[in-house]
Design an enzyme around this catalytic site. Sequence first.
Site, mmCIF file in Angstrom:
data_model
loop_
_atom_site.group_PDB
_atom_site.id
_atom_site.type_symbol
_atom_site.label_atom_id
_atom_site.label_comp_id
_atom_site.label_asym_id
_atom_site.label_seq_id
_atom_site.Cartn_x
_atom_site.Cartn_y
_atom_site.Cartn_z
ATOM 1 N N PHE A 1 -1.365 -12.586 -22.235
ATOM 2 C CA PHE A 1 -0.960 -13.926 -21.801
ATOM 3 C C PHE A 1 -1.889 -15.000 -22.375
ATOM 4 C CE2 PHE A 1 0.643 -11.430 -17.971
ATOM 5 C CZ PHE A 1 1.922 -11.336 -18.471
ATOM 6 N N ALA B 1 -5.928 -6.658 4.157
ATOM 7 C CA ALA B 1 -4.481 -6.873 4.027
ATOM 8 C C ALA B 1 -4.158 -8.273 3.525
ATOM 9 C CB ALA B 1 -3.802 -6.641 5.376
ATOM 10 N N GLY C 1 0.820 -1.219 0.000
ATOM 11 C CA GLY C 1 0.000 0.000 0.000
ATOM 12 C C GLY C 1 0.848 1.261 0.000
ATOM 13 N N TYR D 1 -3.153 -18.210 -4.412
ATOM 14 C CA TYR D 1 -3.895 -17.027 -3.957
ATOM 15 C C TYR D 1 -5.340 -17.405 -3.631
ATOM 16 C CZ TYR D 1 -6.660 -12.784 -4.355
ATOM 17 O OH TYR D 1 -7.574 -11.792 -4.125
HETATM 18 N N1 UDP Z 1 -3.281 -10.165 -18.405
HETATM 19 C C1 UDP Z 1 -2.559 -10.072 -19.584
HETATM 20 N N2 UDP Z 1 -1.456 -9.261 -19.599
HETATM 21 C C2 UDP Z 1 -1.038 -8.571 -18.505
HETATM 22 C C3 UDP Z 1 -1.784 -8.682 -17.310
HETATM 23 C C4 UDP Z 1 -2.899 -9.488 -17.300
HETATM 24 O O1 UDP Z 1 -2.890 -10.684 -20.602
HETATM 25 O O2 UDP Z 1 -0.013 -7.866 -18.578
HETATM 26 C C5 UDP Z 1 -4.473 -11.019 -18.389
HETATM 27 C C6 UDP Z 1 -4.390 -12.149 -17.358
HETATM 28 O O3 UDP Z 1 -3.731 -13.262 -17.914
HETATM 29 C C7 UDP Z 1 -5.868 -12.390 -17.058
HETATM 30 C C8 UDP Z 1 -6.507 -11.006 -17.232
HETATM 31 O O4 UDP Z 1 -5.573 -10.234 -17.984
HETATM 32 O O5 UDP Z 1 -6.415 -13.272 -18.023
HETATM 33 C C9 UDP Z 1 -6.767 -10.310 -15.915
HETATM 34 O O6 UDP Z 1 -5.563 -10.369 -15.174
HETATM 35 P P1 UDP Z 1 -5.339 -9.512 -13.869
HETATM 36 O O7 UDP Z 1 -3.946 -9.823 -13.375
HETATM 37 O O8 UDP Z 1 -5.663 -8.077 -14.114
HETATM 38 O O9 UDP Z 1 -6.441 -10.050 -12.828
HETATM 39 P P2 UDP Z 1 -6.729 -11.548 -12.298
HETATM 40 O O10 UDP Z 1 -7.906 -12.039 -13.103
HETATM 41 O O11 UDP Z 1 -5.494 -12.367 -12.473
HETATM 42 O O12 UDP Z 1 -7.062 -11.333 -10.857
#
Ligand code: UDP
Length: 327
Positions: free
Chosen positions: A206, A74, A36, A141
């Site tokens: 991704f 947190a 934070g 997580y």
């Molecule tokens: N994502 C992506 N490129 C990035 C960050 C995230 O393609 O640089 C994709 C990630 O694989 C997921 C979606 O965006 O499918 C949302 O990811 P984020 O990390 O924002 O939230 P999460 O769903 O993991 O809590």
Amino acid sequence: MAILVTGGAGYIGSATVLLLRQAGEQVVVLDNLSKGHRAAVSASVPFYEGDVGDTTLVTRICREHGIEACIHFAAFTDVGESVEKPHEYYSNNVAHSFTLLAALQAAAVRHVVFSSTCATYGEPLHLPIDETHPQSPCNPYGWSKLMLERVLTDYDRAFGLRFVALRYFNAAGALPECGEDHRPETHLIPIVLQTALGQRPQVTVFGNDYDTPDGTPVRDYIHIADLGQAHLKALQYLRTGGGSEMINLGNGNGYSVLEVIETARRVSRREIPAVIAARRAGDAVRLIADAGKAAALLGWQPQFPELQTIIETAWAWHSARPDGYKK
Ligand code: UDP
């Protein structure tokens, strides 16, 4: 009487602190500032830099401020990082939370609003996901949050602790005072907007070989102001005698990674280059909420359900504060 907000200097925590104060609540923030930002919390809010696992500190805060309830934000929150560093996630999100709950119990704090997540469901068997959907997380997580839900349920039975676990879908957007600033940033929308600002050369997508219309994962993005309001309503629900519940918070709309990037291009009127890369470990294909229970039980209705509005508010914050909370 006051509300203890752990992680109140974080992204969703700081927005909730602001809304609690606007609603006339007394708030005390406990945050170790590992993620934070001190600047995300008004100087007029009592602020303790420390850990939720510090029993002496939590006990003192409860006594000195007459803590009536705790909103427990947190935690570490990165899906990908949790796959790489499971020990840190279980230690921080689970073990430290045990210590917090014991200190709260000793201080006779009977109401807890807990930040849970749609990641507790894992890959959905049906959409939209309601609260009765089986829970089988795809990453540490999600497991860490599910473990806490279980612990809270057992503490309710044993000690009469009443809680609402709010299962957030994808928190997004900004208030003029609070926005998303993770270091390092891993979340899609801030990364896309940092690319729009020229701070990154491109967005890495991704994976585009998922079973979705455009091949990229689908998420239900929910504005932090709407998340914050749900915490106020959950608190009110507990204060008026409500029993312990798990409640989804989402809009019921799914957007793919490419749709997010396209919307950000429209909103920012910038190019935002994107390249396709391999899948990220731990990612679910589609997560979309059925938030009917939040409406029925808490009287909660999102005020900013449109992705375009969510991204507009985030873009306003990132444009105004390109360096985030950096001093
Ligand atoms: N994502 C992506 N490129 C990035 C960050 C995230 O393609 O640089 C994709 C990630 O694989 C997921 C979606 O965006 O499918 C949302 O990811 P984020 O990390 O924002 O939230 P999460 O769903 O993991 O809590």
